[in-house]
Enzyme design. Structure first.
Site, PDB file in Angstrom:
ATOM      1  N   ASP A   1     -50.614  31.874  30.118  1.00  0.00           N
ATOM      2  CA  ASP A   1     -49.968  32.871  30.972  1.00  0.00           C
ATOM      3  C   ASP A   1     -49.149  33.871  30.162  1.00  0.00           C
ATOM      4  O   ASP A   1     -48.764  34.920  30.673  1.00  0.00           O
ATOM      5  CB  ASP A   1     -49.044  32.186  31.989  1.00  0.00           C
ATOM      6  CG  ASP A   1     -49.787  31.697  33.215  1.00  0.00           C
ATOM      7  OD1 ASP A   1     -50.951  32.112  33.422  1.00  0.00           O
ATOM      8  OD2 ASP A   1     -49.215  30.897  33.984  1.00  0.00           O
TER       9      ASP A   1
ATOM     10  N   ASP B   1     -57.754  28.485  39.293  1.00  0.00           N
ATOM     11  CA  ASP B   1     -56.408  28.190  38.820  1.00  0.00           C
ATOM     12  C   ASP B   1     -55.987  26.783  39.229  1.00  0.00           C
ATOM     13  O   ASP B   1     -56.578  26.162  40.126  1.00  0.00           O
ATOM     14  CB  ASP B   1     -55.425  29.216  39.383  1.00  0.00           C
ATOM     15  CG  ASP B   1     -54.271  29.498  38.434  1.00  0.00           C
ATOM     16  OD1 ASP B   1     -54.015  28.686  37.527  1.00  0.00           O
ATOM     17  OD2 ASP B   1     -53.606  30.535  38.611  1.00  0.00           O
TER      18      ASP B   1
END
Length: 736
Positions: free
Chosen positions: A549, A479
């Protein structure tokens, strides 16, 4: 596939069965662009394509045996300041303050295959006959900077890969202020420009406008390719659509600051530039040093947008992605993030994993919160050791228990970041990008580590290596949750601070290279607060990325549809999440959430233990379906059929290489009262073969391919007293 050089006319012709790319040495020794498009017959003399006459009495003309104005000549690598007033491909600041350059042809090399780019991701070949490469060697006789313009033409498809290498052959230090990977001068401006833009949770929406005189551009100055704009653009003829017409695609294999620009001059010629964003870029090039630009890929087709996309898909899937996972069907996973966020214990994780195993899910991914004192997003980043309060037996202990259940184990990292409340920051406050004496910006309560420094990258590698070395982690979710601010490195002198953004990305690539080399069987998935770094550069290291997301199925229709213009389905991380959705609050059927997520790598991001027994049974059926069809979905030929941006329904399909099987996804966005009749015309099928068409377990009938492509599937809503249908309905059609 061939590269021909005519020594008499100093003309180069690169061609295969699809395209031709032709250029020549201009009278002043610079390189001129003659043609890029559909393949034309080789011939000795293309001089009729070279137009040198100035278009205006106001034009400035270079002296020489054959005077010419560069302002009105199509060039291979344009330079501002010597009769060319367009935006240049390069700008070099020399010791005397001049920024004028004059790169003249010296020599060339034609080699089989494709050379690697040092320290940078790029397309590759596995056999020499897959491609051929032309390297043009140009040199400025005054500042003695040498350029190598590299062109690789692949044997199949309308693909040309380009990059540039600068070498300082002189005795003086210079500063590269601009070093684009691609400069492409087109003879007209009759194109629609398509960019892929958005923001967090709504990435890569196509935006189209017609080219006009002036500048059109997209860019990033965030330190990464960004949610806002993707390093990819399309120029298409106004009459072109998904299925026909002339299309040019331009893609940059790079993950940092970029610029993609089209300049239309007042004579309606177009210059396309693609490369590292020149803002905040200043590379000090000392005598004997070199600088390599990232690779840019151009695709030409006269068969429409779908064919352009399929060309990129094949190239990036098979000759950009690497490693053992390149050609493998991807495991169906469950990620605990939206199920637990930071609120988990080992017991809670194992309970979720047990239910997932019973549903047939193959991989459990432990997300943020397993390390250091990471109880929220305010602490612990950079302390890559398991939290013993949460995981008493560490990562290996939990991983072994997951494996005993019959699943593989995956783990989340955010290696480029640190919190102020962390042991790493307390020990090394100078390891972050920041400006002394000025306030430090935080994003998600974290700072960006200075990956332009090898000691910082080394330290992170050692911590990650320690976690991965025992082999219990088979998947890594990498990430990156904030953009770069206060971009100054304590490890570089003042006259090299313009190098930090690029050196940072080189540091990221270097860490990826070391980890993927040390752990070749680990599946890496890139993530950047969702889709902020979904770009070709990372596909070289991680064959799939977290697309966004936003896990809402209806929003994902747009995101995945837009992403598919450049990126293969096998690269798109796509999960079924809870309803109502955590990002937009929308409630959608479990079937539709899966029917959208099927067209990607597929997984789940919700608490299975909060579902009903009927929902769990439905998930088991979804998992069985995906296991049966993921090879076709992830590696078949993908077609966009109906855009979610233009109506209340959307559809796409994927077809096997032998055209014996296909899957079609059809999605209703919003229901309408008393709607018209509708049919869905398919594509890519064998017109002479008979296909059995199923929707779920229901057989709709046997139809020839030409019927399905020219007549179509009936998708009309049934009407009695009221409409039979509902918002967010979806169907998967199976053709065999």
């Amino acid at each position: 596939m061939s590269i021909l050089y005519n020594e008499k006319n100093q003309t180069f012709h690169l061609f295969n069965d699809t395209i031709s790319y032709i250029m020549t040495v201009l009278p002043n020794g610079q390189m001129g662009q003659l043609y890029f498009g559909k393949k034309i017959h080789p011939r000795e003399d293309y001089s009729y394509l070279l137009e040198l006459n100035p278009r205006s009495m106001a034009s400035c003309v270079l002296d020489g045996e054959r005077p010419l104005s560069l302002e009105h000549v199509k060039q291979e690598y344009g330079v501002y300041g010597s009769s060319d007033y367009r935006f240049p491909a390069t700008e070099i600041l020399q010791e005397n303050g001049s920024r004028i350059s004059d790169f003249r042809y010296q020599d060339h090399r034609i080699t089989p295959g494709k050379p690697k780019l040092s320290g940078l991701p790029a397309t590759y070949t596995e056999a020499e006959d897959e491609a051929e490469t032309l390297t043009l060697i140009l040199k400025d006789p005054v500042n003695e900077i040498e350029l190598e313009l590299c062109y690789t033409i692949f044997s199949q498809g309308g693909i040309l890969a380009r990059s540039v290498r600068f070498s300082n052959r002189g005795t003086s230090t210079v500063h590269l202020l601009k070093a684009m990977s691609l400069c492409m001068d087109l003879p007209d401006c009759d194109y629609d420009w398509i960019q892929f833009s958005g923001a967090w949770a709504r990435e890569r929406h196509p935006k189209m406008r017609h080219l006009e005189q002036g500048i059109q551009a997209i860019s990033s100055m965030r330190g990464h390719s960004s949610h806002e704009h993707n390093p990819f653009l399309i120029l298409k003829r106004p009459s072109a659509d998904e299925f026909q017409g002339e299309v040019l695609g331009f893609s940059l294999i790079y993950s940092g600051n970029f610029l993609a620009q089209a300049e239309v001059d007042t004579h309606d010629t177009t210059r396309v530039l693609l490369g590292i964003n020149p803002e905040w870029f200043d590379w000090k090039l000392q005598p004997g040093e070199t600088f390599q630009t990232p690779e840019a890929v151009m695709v030409y087709t006269d068969r429409g947008l779908n064919h352009m996309s399929q060309t990129f898909h094949r190239l990036y899937q098979k000759r950009l992605a690497r490693g053992v996972w390149r050609d493998r069907e991807r495991p169906i996973l469950i990620n605990n993030w939206e199920a637990t966020y930071f609120d988990f214990t080992e017991e809670k994780i194992l309970k979720l994993a047990k239910t997932a195993t019973e549903a047939g899910i193959e991989l459990f991914v432990l997300d943020d919160g397993w390390f250091g004192k990471r109880l929220s997003d305010r602490s612990g980043l950079g302390d890559w050791k398991a939290n013993p309060d949460r995981l008493p037996q560490g990562i290996n202990g939990l991983a072994e228990k997951i494996e005993d259940l019959g699943m593989k184990f995956g783990l989340w990292f955010e290696p480029e970041m640190t919190n102020e409340d962390s042991d790493l920051y307390r020990q090394h406050p100078d390891w972050i990008l920041s400006v002394p004496g000025r306030a430090k910006s935080q994003g998600r309560h974290q700072y960006v580590l200075d990956f332009s420094r090898s000691d910082v990258v080394d330290a992170i590698f050692q911590m990650m290596r320690e976690i991965l070395k025992d082999g219990h982690v088979s998947y890594v979710k990498w990430d990156m949750n904030r953009s770069i601010t206060e971009c100054l490195s304590a490890g570089l002198p003042a006259d090299r601070q313009g190098e930090v953004f690029h050196r940072y990305i080189l540091g990221v690539y270097g860490l990826y290279e070391r980890l993927t080399t040390a752990f070749p069987n680990v599946l890496f998935e890139s993530c950047a607060s969702g889709g902020a770094r979904f770009d070709p550069g990372l596909l070289y290291y991680a064959p799939q990325g977290w697309t966004s997301d936003d896990t809402d199925a209806i929003e994902r229709l747009k995101i995945q549809y837009g992403t598919s213009y450049c990126y293969p389905i096998s690269s798109m991380g796509s999960h079924v999440s809870a309803s109502p959705n955590h990002q937009v609050g929308r409630s959608t059927p479990l079937s539709t959430r899966a029917n959208v997520a099927f067209f990607g790598t597929f997984g789940y991001e919700l608490d299975l233990n909060r579902l009903s027994s009927d929902e769990l049974e439905e998930i088991k059926e979804q998992v069985k379906f995906m296991k049966s069809w993921r090879g076709l979905i992830q590696f078949g030929t993908f077609y966009r059929l109906q855009s979610p941006f233009t109506g209340e329904s959307a559809s796409w399909m994927t077809v096997s290489s032998d055209r014996s099987q296909a899957l079609v996804g059809w999605y209703r966005i919003l229901n309408t009262a008393n709607p018209p009749y509708t049919r869905l015309k398919l594509t890519g099928l064998d017109p002479d073969r008979l296909y059995t068409v199923r929707e779920g377990k229901r057989i709709l009938g046997d139809f020839y391919g030409d019927e399905l492509m020219n007549v179509g599937l009936i998708t009309s809503q049934k009407v009695k007293d009221t409409n039979v249908g509902f918002d967010f309905e979806s169907k998967i059609y199976i053709l065999q």
